[in-house]
Design a protein around this motif. Structure first.
Motif, PDB file in Angstrom:
ATOM      1  N   ARG A 101       0.820  -1.210   0.000  1.00  0.00           N
ATOM      2  CA  ARG A 101       0.000   0.000   0.000  1.00  0.00           C
ATOM      3  C   ARG A 101       0.861   1.271   0.000  1.00  0.00           C
ATOM      4  O   ARG A 101       0.341   2.382   0.000  1.00  0.00           O
ATOM      5  CB  ARG A 101      -0.929   0.018   1.219  1.00  0.00           C
ATOM      6  CG  ARG A 101      -1.970  -1.080   1.209  1.00  0.00           C
ATOM      7  CD  ARG A 101      -3.163  -0.714   2.096  1.00  0.00           C
ATOM      8  NE  ARG A 101      -2.772  -0.490   3.475  1.00  0.00           N
ATOM      9  CZ  ARG A 101      -2.884  -1.394   4.450  1.00  0.00           C
ATOM     10  NH1 ARG A 101      -3.359  -2.619   4.175  1.00  0.00           N
ATOM     11  NH2 ARG A 101      -2.519  -1.121   5.680  1.00  0.00           N
ATOM     12  N   GLY A 102       2.187   1.080   0.023  1.00  0.00           N
ATOM     13  CA  GLY A 102       3.095   2.218  -0.037  1.00  0.00           C
ATOM     14  C   GLY A 102       3.563   2.728   1.306  1.00  0.00           C
ATOM     15  O   GLY A 102       4.246   3.753   1.383  1.00  0.00           O
ATOM     16  N   ASP A 103       3.225   2.032   2.371  1.00  0.00           N
ATOM     17  CA  ASP A 103       3.613   2.470   3.714  1.00  0.00           C
ATOM     18  C   ASP A 103       4.799   1.623   4.198  1.00  0.00           C
ATOM     19  O   ASP A 103       4.639   0.686   4.986  1.00  0.00           O
ATOM     20  CB  ASP A 103       2.427   2.339   4.665  1.00  0.00           C
ATOM     21  CG  ASP A 103       2.725   2.900   6.060  1.00  0.00           C
ATOM     22  OD1 ASP A 103       3.824   3.452   6.255  1.00  0.00           O
ATOM     23  OD2 ASP A 103       1.849   2.767   6.944  1.00  0.00           O
ATOM     24  N   ALA A 104       5.993   1.979   3.737  1.00  0.00           N
ATOM     25  CA  ALA A 104       7.190   1.211   4.087  1.00  0.00           C
ATOM     26  C   ALA A 104       7.498   1.293   5.571  1.00  0.00           C
ATOM     27  O   ALA A 104       7.885   0.301   6.199  1.00  0.00           O
ATOM     28  CB  ALA A 104       8.385   1.713   3.276  1.00  0.00           C
ATOM     29  N   GLN A 105       7.326   2.473   6.163  1.00  0.00           N
ATOM     30  CA  GLN A 105       7.606   2.631   7.594  1.00  0.00           C
ATOM     31  C   GLN A 105       6.619   1.835   8.441  1.00  0.00           C
ATOM     32  O   GLN A 105       6.964   1.303   9.489  1.00  0.00           O
ATOM     33  CB  GLN A 105       7.561   4.110   7.973  1.00  0.00           C
ATOM     34  CG  GLN A 105       8.679   4.941   7.361  1.00  0.00           C
ATOM     35  CD  GLN A 105      10.055   4.432   7.747  1.00  0.00           C
ATOM     36  OE1 GLN A 105      10.296   4.051   8.888  1.00  0.00           O
ATOM     37  NE2 GLN A 105      10.966   4.428   6.791  1.00  0.00           N
ATOM     38  N   GLY A 106       5.370   1.776   7.977  1.00  0.00           N
ATOM     39  CA  GLY A 106       4.380   0.970   8.685  1.00  0.00           C
ATOM     40  C   GLY A 106       4.733  -0.499   8.657  1.00  0.00           C
ATOM     41  O   GLY A 106       4.568  -1.221   9.656  1.00  0.00           O
ATOM     42  N   ALA A 107       5.242  -0.964   7.506  1.00  0.00           N
ATOM     43  CA  ALA A 107       5.665  -2.364   7.391  1.00  0.00           C
ATOM     44  C   ALA A 107       6.840  -2.642   8.320  1.00  0.00           C
ATOM     45  O   ALA A 107       6.892  -3.685   8.988  1.00  0.00           O
ATOM     46  CB  ALA A 107       6.046  -2.670   5.948  1.00  0.00           C
TER      47      ALA A 107
END
Length: 209
Positions: A101-107
């Motif tokens: 979904r484009g949320d690298a920091q969330g991953a």
């Protein structure tokens, strides 16, 4: 299908661990078995039997400390790790979904939270370090693996894996062959009989010849 395979593998790992533990305990109790047989077969006098029990107990203590206790520790670790197989998959799937979904920091946060709650699980450290590499943060990945390597008393195979992973980052991402060689040599010198000790030896042959 993949979930079923993971649980089958988990059960196999638990069975193998239980088998090794049982064998270790039987070896540990062997001196007492031999002592009981000798005393009853030769009908030894009480004082003679009492004199023999002292060296038997010494041997027993040595066997327990050297073989039984380490195997029990490994059994506990392996059972805990096996029980986390499903948890690892769920964490990976959740992190990948967030990453897509484009949320690298969330991953990355998903992996960090999992690692902080499972510091005894080597895969938790490896998954977070791989995520850091995906984010082009090799220095942070090495620092994380160094922290993991020093956070507890790992099995030899696990310690060799930490060294092997760090060496690969140094040579492939940080262009530091000297540091990579140093870590591979440490893995070979300290843990030569482990899978990653042997893999490190292969890496050394590759850079030297």
């Amino acid at each position: 299908m993949g979930q079923a395979f993971s649980y089958v593998k988990m059960l196999k790992d638990i069975y193998k661990t239980a088998k090794k533990t049982t064998t270790a305990i039987l070896y540990g109790l062997m001196p007492f078995g031999i002592y009981g047989f000798v005393v009853s077969y030769f009908e030894l006098e009480p004082l003679t039997a009492l004199g023999l029990i002292i060296p038997v107990m010494v041997i027993e203590i040595v066997l327990v400390v050297k073989y039984v206790i380490p195997n029990l520790g490994n059994a506990f670790t392996q059972t805990v790790l096996a029980g986390n197989v499903g948890a690892e998959e769920k964490v990976f799937e959740k992190a990948q979904e967030i990453f897509r979904r484009g949320d690298a920091q969330g991953a990355l946060k998903v992996y960090t939270d999992f690692r902080e709650n499972n510091t005894n699980l080597i895969r938790a450290w490896i998954m977070e370090s791989n995520m850091l590499l995906d984010l082009q943060r090799p220095h942070d990945a090495v620092m994380l693996l160094e922290q993991g390597a020093n956070c507890r008393r790992w099995r030899k195979e696990d310690r060799a894996l930490f060294l092997y992973k760090m060496a690969n980052i140094y040579i492939n991402r940080l262009n530091n062959q000297g540091k990579a060689i140093e870590l591979w040599e440490e893995a070979v010198d300290k843990y030569p009989r482990t899978a990653y000790g042997r893999a490190s030896a292969d890496k050394l042959r590759g850079v030297r010849y």
